[in-house]
Motif scaffolding. Structure first.
Motif, short mmCIF file in Angstrom:
data_model
loop_
_atom_site.label_atom_id
_atom_site.label_comp_id
_atom_site.label_asym_id
_atom_site.label_seq_id
_atom_site.Cartn_x
_atom_site.Cartn_y
_atom_site.Cartn_z
N TYR A 123 0.95 -1.16 -0.06
CA TYR A 123 0.10 0.02 0.15
C TYR A 123 0.82 1.19 -0.14
O TYR A 123 0.58 2.10 -0.75
CB TYR A 123 -0.97 0.05 1.36
N ASP B 190 -6.84 -3.27 -5.56
CA ASP B 190 -7.60 -3.27 -4.46
C ASP B 190 -8.14 -1.65 -4.39
O ASP B 190 -8.93 -1.42 -3.23
CB ASP B 190 -7.11 -3.47 -3.15
N GLN C 108 -7.57 6.53 -0.55
CA GLN C 108 -7.78 5.33 -0.27
C GLN C 108 -6.60 4.67 0.32
O GLN C 108 -6.86 3.74 1.25
CB GLN C 108 -8.17 4.57 -1.65
N CYS C 109 -5.25 4.88 0.06
CA CYS C 109 -4.32 4.27 0.62
C CYS C 109 -3.91 4.79 2.01
O CYS C 109 -3.83 3.98 2.95
CB CYS C 109 -2.93 4.59 -0.22
N THR D 288 -6.33 5.79 3.90
CA THR D 288 -7.41 5.42 4.92
C THR D 288 -6.96 3.91 5.38
O THR D 288 -7.21 3.69 6.51
CB THR D 288 -8.75 5.38 4.00
N TRP D 289 -6.31 3.08 4.23
CA TRP D 289 -6.13 1.95 4.61
C TRP D 289 -4.94 1.75 5.53
O TRP D 289 -5.03 0.93 6.54
CB TRP D 289 -5.90 0.98 3.61
N ASN E 139 -4.59 -0.12 9.43
CA ASN E 139 -3.69 -1.34 9.29
C ASN E 139 -2.38 -1.24 9.58
O ASN E 139 -1.43 -1.03 8.79
CB ASN E 139 -3.98 -2.18 8.04
#
Length: 434
Positions: free
Chosen positions: A113, A282, A315-316, A318-319, A323
């Motif tokens: 990511y 993804d 989006q990256c 947020t992930w 995580n």
């Protein structure tokens, strides 16, 4: 002044006795600022009209591929940054992916990511440089200042993770050099920044790198709107780009074009969608496609790509916030020991020195790994004979393939259109010459 060889016809001389110039050969570059590097373009002209264009390259040749074959695998990552020196981490990505394929190692999700996020940061850096320099080539000064405003903010992200603003050497076989920092560097008080102004400049820097990027991505679409206000409907810009350098889909495929040069002609080919790598499968994003295949369409595609890159980065972010985890594979063959381990174990200390001097041996085999770099498909063909350095390295640079088509595209255009065409190719000669 360009070197000009004039061919004259005395029968058509003017009343004053000076001969009329029918056609001549012009040496465009390699010193010309609009050549985007050390391009030597020999133009055969009929007045202002280009009859033939012969690109000469090789004036920046540094033997990067041969240098990479003479050094351990790990020691050549820095060479990749210096190829297309506006798309640094994307170049690293192709090289480390090739090594990982031969080693058959699986990169942790968090590192994938991070790579996806920094590939898109690199795409923004590249397109912002292209936008400012191409606008400057065609006579628009202000756009350069606007584009570099955002470029400086993204360069700070490079510096935060690697310590270098350009040549990061951040990607490593098996992951990335280190995890993202919890704190962004802040501006210090100076005669130019103090009080409320200093607070404004540090507003995004109160948290981590991810907080900084989240604030940047929320603000960036408005900045792109500003670029479009300056250029998209500007009649001078459209006169310089609409209908100029038309590349048909057939021509684009015949010359092996990739990236924006291909998508601008209406062909929806993007390795991030067609052959996904890292975490592109993804994340949700669209592939902008043109229709006319001219300089203006390629401008619009790059503008749309910047908006999509900001969307992917969000989006990256947020992930990555949700995580935590390792950013390097737990394999001592490709990972050096931690500093704490070296303090406690002589074996770890010896491994540290052997790792950085001798590197590691890669199983014999060959592979080709490509990434969707900002300029097109950047690929690395790697052959290993089982030693600690590559047997062969061959790099596929998009700019080299694009430049080959110059004569076919520019014939019949005016001299000033050659400048627009060189700009729309988005050339960087570090990768063209290698």
């Amino acid at each position: 002044m360009p070197l000009v060889n004039q061919t004259t016809d005395n029968a058509t001389s003017t009343l004053k006795g000076s001969p009329e110039i029918r056609n001549y050969t012009m040496n465009f570059g390699p010193q010309h600022p609009a050549a985007h590097g050390v391009l030597r373009l020999i133009l055969e002209m009929d007045g202002e009209v280009v009859q033939r264009a012969d690109p000469h390259v090789g004036l920046l040749h540094r033997g990067t591929e041969k240098l990479a074959e003479s050094k351990p695998f790990n020691q050549s990552i820095g060479y990749m940054d210096r190829l297309d020196y506006v798309s640094m981490m994307c170049n690293e990505h192709a090289y480390v992916r090739a090594i990982e394929t031969l080693l058959d190692i699986e990169v942790p999700d968090r590192a994938q990511y991070i790579r996806t996020m920094f590939d898109e940061i690199t795409r923004l850096l590249n397109h912002l440089m292209w936008l400012g320099s191409n606008a400057l080539d065609l006579g628009a000064m202000a756009v350069m200042l606007y584009a570099f405003r955002e470029r400086e903010e993204l360069m700070d992200c490079y510096e935060a993770v690697s310590g270098a603003r350009m040549h990061a050497t951040y990607y490593r076989p098996g992951g990335v050099y280190r995890d993202l920092p919890d704190r962004m560097p802040r501006y210090k008080e100076s005669p130019w920044r103090k009080g409320a102004k200093l607070k404004h400049f540090n507003a995004w820097r109160e948290g981590s790198l991810l907080d900084y990027l989240e604030a940047f991505c929320n603000d960036f679409p408005h900045r792109v709107d500003e670029y479009e206000t300056l250029l998209t409907d500007n009649r001078i810009w459209k006169q310089r780009t609409v209908g100029i350098g038309v590349v048909t889909p057939e021509l684009a495929k015949a010359w092996g074009m990739t990236g924006v040069m291909l998508r601008g002609s209406g062909i929806e080919w993007d390795l991030r969608k067609k052959q996904p790598y890292a975490k592109y499968a993804d994340v949700d994003f669209d592939v902008p496609v043109g229709s006319a295949g001219d300089c203006y369409d390629r401008y619009l595609v790059r503008i749309a790509e910047m908006r999509q890159s900001a969307r992917i980065i969000q989006q990256c972010v947020t992930w990555l916030k949700a995580n935590p985890g390792p950013v390097m594979v737990d394999n001592y063959k490709v990972r050096p020991p931690e500093r704490e381990e070296m303090k406690e174990s002589m074996e770890a200390l010896i491994h540290h020195f052997k790792f950085f001097t001798e590197s590691y041996c890669v199983p014999a085999g060959e592979t080709y790994c490509a990434v969707e770099a900002p300029k097109g498909e950047f690929g690395c063909y790697l052959i290993s004979d089982g030693a600690n350095k590559p047997f062969r390295v061959k790099l596929r640079a998009p700019g080299f393939a694009h430049l080959s088509s110059m004569d076919a595209v520019i014939r019949g255009h005016m001299l000033a259109d050659a400048v627009a065409m060189i700009g729309t190719y988005d050339l960087v000669f570090g990768e063209v010459d290698r």
